[in-house]
Design a protein around this motif. Structure first.
Motif, mmCIF file in Angstrom:
data_model
loop_
_atom_site.group_PDB
_atom_site.id
_atom_site.type_symbol
_atom_site.label_atom_id
_atom_site.label_comp_id
_atom_site.label_asym_id
_atom_site.label_seq_id
_atom_site.Cartn_x
_atom_site.Cartn_y
_atom_site.Cartn_z
ATOM 1 N N PRO A 56 -8.260 12.317 -75.724
ATOM 2 C CA PRO A 56 -7.788 11.266 -75.080
ATOM 3 C C PRO A 56 -7.109 11.127 -73.913
ATOM 4 N N TYR A 57 -6.339 11.955 -73.380
ATOM 5 C CA TYR A 57 -5.648 12.285 -71.824
ATOM 6 C C TYR A 57 -6.049 12.206 -71.017
ATOM 7 N N TYR A 58 -7.892 12.785 -71.364
ATOM 8 C CA TYR A 58 -8.980 12.686 -70.126
ATOM 9 C C TYR A 58 -9.755 11.385 -69.993
ATOM 10 N N TYR A 59 -9.696 11.169 -71.275
ATOM 11 C CA TYR A 59 -10.780 9.567 -71.156
ATOM 12 C C TYR A 59 -9.883 8.931 -71.678
ATOM 13 N N ILE A 60 -8.535 8.432 -71.967
ATOM 14 C CA ILE A 60 -8.060 6.975 -72.389
ATOM 15 C C ILE A 60 -7.114 6.598 -71.065
ATOM 16 N N TYR A 61 -7.798 5.523 -70.744
ATOM 17 C CA TYR A 61 -6.510 4.503 -70.448
ATOM 18 C C TYR A 61 -5.317 4.487 -70.066
ATOM 19 N N CYS B 134 -17.107 23.454 -63.610
ATOM 20 C CA CYS B 134 -18.041 23.701 -64.305
ATOM 21 C C CYS B 134 -18.350 23.247 -66.253
ATOM 22 N N VAL B 135 -16.453 22.980 -66.584
ATOM 23 C CA VAL B 135 -16.718 22.565 -68.286
ATOM 24 C C VAL B 135 -17.007 21.081 -68.198
ATOM 25 N N GLU B 136 -17.315 20.363 -67.125
ATOM 26 C CA GLU B 136 -17.082 18.956 -67.372
ATOM 27 C C GLU B 136 -18.899 18.908 -67.475
ATOM 28 N N PHE C 274 -7.633 8.575 -83.194
ATOM 29 C CA PHE C 274 -7.627 9.934 -83.977
ATOM 30 C C PHE C 274 -8.721 10.266 -83.013
ATOM 31 N N TYR C 275 -8.490 11.913 -82.285
ATOM 32 C CA TYR C 275 -9.492 12.340 -81.962
ATOM 33 C C TYR C 275 -9.412 13.790 -82.254
#
Length: 410
Positions: free
Chosen positions: A137-142, A298-300, A48-49
């Motif tokens: 999640p597509y950025y942070y999940i393996y 900049c966003v990160e 869930f995100y």
């Protein structure tokens, strides 16, 4: 009203059924996918995100309880590999033989190795994972973990749905007569789609007053940061995002930083971050390809810093985008290609592109200037032109280069 229970009202009044939840109609409504899963009592591992206070934990609890399996909870900010193994070992108990459900909150804080440790338990069916995250999640999940889970997005809850939840909460607490209608409306409007925040504000109002609670009473409790970006109907928030993009597209840095400030003063960090990344590719695009890279950086930085410091890198991004040359050629090209695909065109791709086993493909690196003319589009689209060079310096330079190589006008 005197409140003696030390447990926050938001936790005491957490919904126990999907019917009691605010918003998320597509997920938990009458025909919602999560509701259907709960009705069967069987579901796959899920992620869930969405923003805080949108019902991720509540939905996870209701879904987990529908399975009849033992539920274990971990928070990735403090949990370790040993904690995960301990949960997995619970399947050796009498009640855990059919498997257990692990609710893992803030999964984005697990590193790659920790996320990988979950795979074996998910694959053998001993653990059904319900993970939640406020990040994409597509950025942070393996990837390997992501491919084994169904992903569901939770949206910010509308002010109208929050208002209904506030009225129900006040009724459950027996204090509905303590709130003026406009007071509850104001709480719903300034909660930025966060149900938990709205309940916490309701509790604060109850603890701060013994009489009738009015709109003015609620306003006095709110910091100015809560008021900057949202109107009574919640529409201004989305209008501000539109104004931000239109100002940047129109090359007006002053308006761009103004609307960015309105959004940030409203307490919203994620939405402007996402919109700036979209703008970098949609409106600046091929005219200055590095804009997307700079905006991402900049966003990160903004996400790591948090508010109020996040405003600084985001302002840099907004000004850079507003003052950059503009091009929507790539945006227009992908939209045009998508229209042809939806129309059923281009189904059969050229035979010589399918595999090295098929003859006829010409390897460009074997030819002068690393270019050789050959057909790449399907036969029914072979003469179609989706991309047209923009009039900006970068794209015109590319056009001149390729006209020289291809020996023809583009």
């Amino acid at each position: 009203m005197e409140i003696t229970d030390k447990k926050p009202i938001a936790d005491r009044l957490r919904p126990r059924t999907f019917d009691d939840m605010a918003g998320q109609e597509k997920l938990v409504g009458k025909n919602g996918v999560l509701r259907k899963m709960a009705q069967t009592g069987s579901f796959p591992s899920v992620i869930f995100y969405g923003p805080p206070g949108t019902g991720k934990t509540t939905a996870a609890t209701i879904l987990a309880e529908s399975s009849g399996k033992d539920l274990y909870r971990l928070n990735a900010t403090t949990a370790s590999l040993a904690d995960v193994r301990e949960v997995a070992q619970a399947t050796n108990s009498i009640t855990g033989q059919a498997g257990v459900v692990l609710y893992l909150d803030e999964i984005q804080y697990f590193n790659k190795k920790q996320q990988q440790s979950l795979l074996q338990y998910i694959e053998d069916g001993s653990v059904t994972l319900i993970a939640s995250t406020t990040e994409n999640p597509y950025y942070y999940i393996y990837d390997a973990l992501l491919s084994r889970c169904a992903v569901f997005e939770f949206k910010k809850v509308s002010s109208a749905d929050i208002l209904k939840r506030l009225k129900n909460a006040a009724a459950e607490l027996g204090c509905a007569d303590r709130f003026d209608e406009d007071a509850l409306k104001l709480i719903s409007e300034v909660s930025a789609g966060d149900v938990r925040r709205s309940i916490n504000t309701l509790e604060l109002a109850l603890r701060s007053s013994d009489g009738l609670i009015t709109r003015e009473d609620v306003s006095d409790l709110l910091p100015s940061v809560s008021m900057g970006g949202f109107d009574r109907d919640g529409d201004v928030h989305y209008d501000l995002l539109s104004c931000l993009q239109k100002s940047i597209r129109g090359s007006d840095p002053d308006a761009a930083v103004f609307y960015l400030a309105r959004l940030l003063e409203g307490g919203d960090l994620i939405s402007p971050c996402r919109r700036l990344m979209v703008i970098a590719s949609e409106d600046i695009g091929a005219a200055y390809p590095m804009a997307a890279v700079i905006t991402r950086a900049c966003v990160e930085s903004a996400k790591e810093l948090g508010l109020p410091e996040a405003r600084i890198p985001l302002a840099n991004a907004a000004v850079m985008l507003a003052t950059s040359p503009k091009s929507n050629t790539a945006y227009s090209a992908i939209n045009a290609a998508a229209e042809d695909i939806r129309a059923g065109l281009g189904v059969e791709i050229p035979r010589h592109l399918k595999s090295p086993l098929f003859k006829g493909y010409k390897y460009p690196h074997d030819f002068p200037d690393r270019y050789v003319e050959q057909q790449y589009l399907p036969d029914d689209l072979k003469d179609k032109k989706y991309y047209k060079f923009g009039e900006n310096k970068t794209e015109q330079a590319a056009k001149t280069y390729w006209e020289g190589i291809k020996k023809k006008k583009l």
